[in-house]
Design a protein around this motif. Structure first.
Motif: not given
Length: 195
Positions: A2, A46, A50-51
C-alpha cells in the motif's frame, strides 16, 4: 504494498468517506462512491486501503487520533481535575458539532460495522478512555474525587453519558444545542465523583 498513508489523495479519500458514509450509510457506501466523491479513480483507493472496512478503520484512527492528541494538549494546560473534566466534555461536543457528518459516522455507522472493524477501532477508543482515566486519577490524587472511586466504573459512566448525549443529538437531527449540555453534565459528574 500500500501507498504511504499521507498526502492529499489519502486525506481526500478519508474526508470523502466521511461524507459518503454519513449520507448513504456504511453498507451503501461503495468504494466507487467514495472514489467519485474524492475525485480519484476507484483503483487509487486500493493503493491506500485494502477494502472498505480498512477505509472505515483508517478514518476513525485518523479523526479520533487527531482529536485525542488535541485533547491531551488542551487538558495539559488545565490546572485542576474538575476543570479538566469540564474541558473534556466541552471538547468532545465541540469536535462533533464542528463536523456533523463525522458525528453520524462515529455514533451510528461505526456501530453497524462488522466485528473486525469494531475490534480495530477499540484500540484507538482505549486511548481515549485512558485520557478519562488520567483525569479521574488526578482528581483522586488531589482529593477532589472520592478516595474509594472505582476509576473504571466512573470512566464508563462518563464516556457512556457523553456518547449517548451525542447519539441523542444526532438521532434528533441536531435540533438541540449540544454545547448547552456541557454544564449540566459536568455538574452531574462532579456530584457523583466527589467525596
Amino acid at each position: 504494498m500500500a501507498a504511504k498513508r499521507t498526502g492529499e489523495k489519502y486525506d481526500a479519500i478519508i474526508d470523502a468517506a466521511v461524507r459518503v458514509i454519513a449520507q448513504f450509510g456504511y453498507h451503501q457506501a461503495q468504494v466507487s462512491k467514495i472514489a467519485r466523491e474524492a475525485k480519484v479513480a476507484d483503483g487509487t483507493i486500493y493503493l491506500y486501503f485494502e477494502n472498505k472496512d480498512d477505509v472505515l478503520i483508517s478514518l476513525f484512527n485518523e479523526k479520533m487520533g487527531a482529536f485525542i492528541s488535541d485533547m491531551e494538549q488542551s487538558l495539559s494546560e488545565v490546572p485542576t481535575p474538575d476543570q479538566q473534566l469540564r474541558e473534556l466534555i466541552r471538547l468532545h461536543f465541540e469536535y462533533l458539532v464542528g463536523d456533523q457528518q463525522l458525528a453520524i459516522v462515529t455514533q451510528i455507522e461505526l456501530r453497524q460495522s462488522n466485528p473486525d472493524v469494531r475490534r480495530e477501532i477499540g484500540w484507538i477508543l482505549k486511548k481515549y478512555l485512558n485520557v478519562i482515566d488520567q483525569v479521574l486519577i488526578f482528581g483522586v490524587e488531589k482529593g477532589l474525587f472520592g478516595q474509594d472511586l472505582n476509576v473504571r466504573t466512573a470512566r464508563n459512566m462518563i464516556f457512556g453519558t457523553i456518547d449517548e448525549t451525542v447519539t441523542s443529538w444526532i438521532m434528533n437531527d441536531c435540533k438541540f444545542n449540544l454545547m448547552d449540555q456541557v454544564e449540566p453534565i459536568h455538574r452531574l459528574f462532579l456530584k457523583g465523583l466527589q467525596n
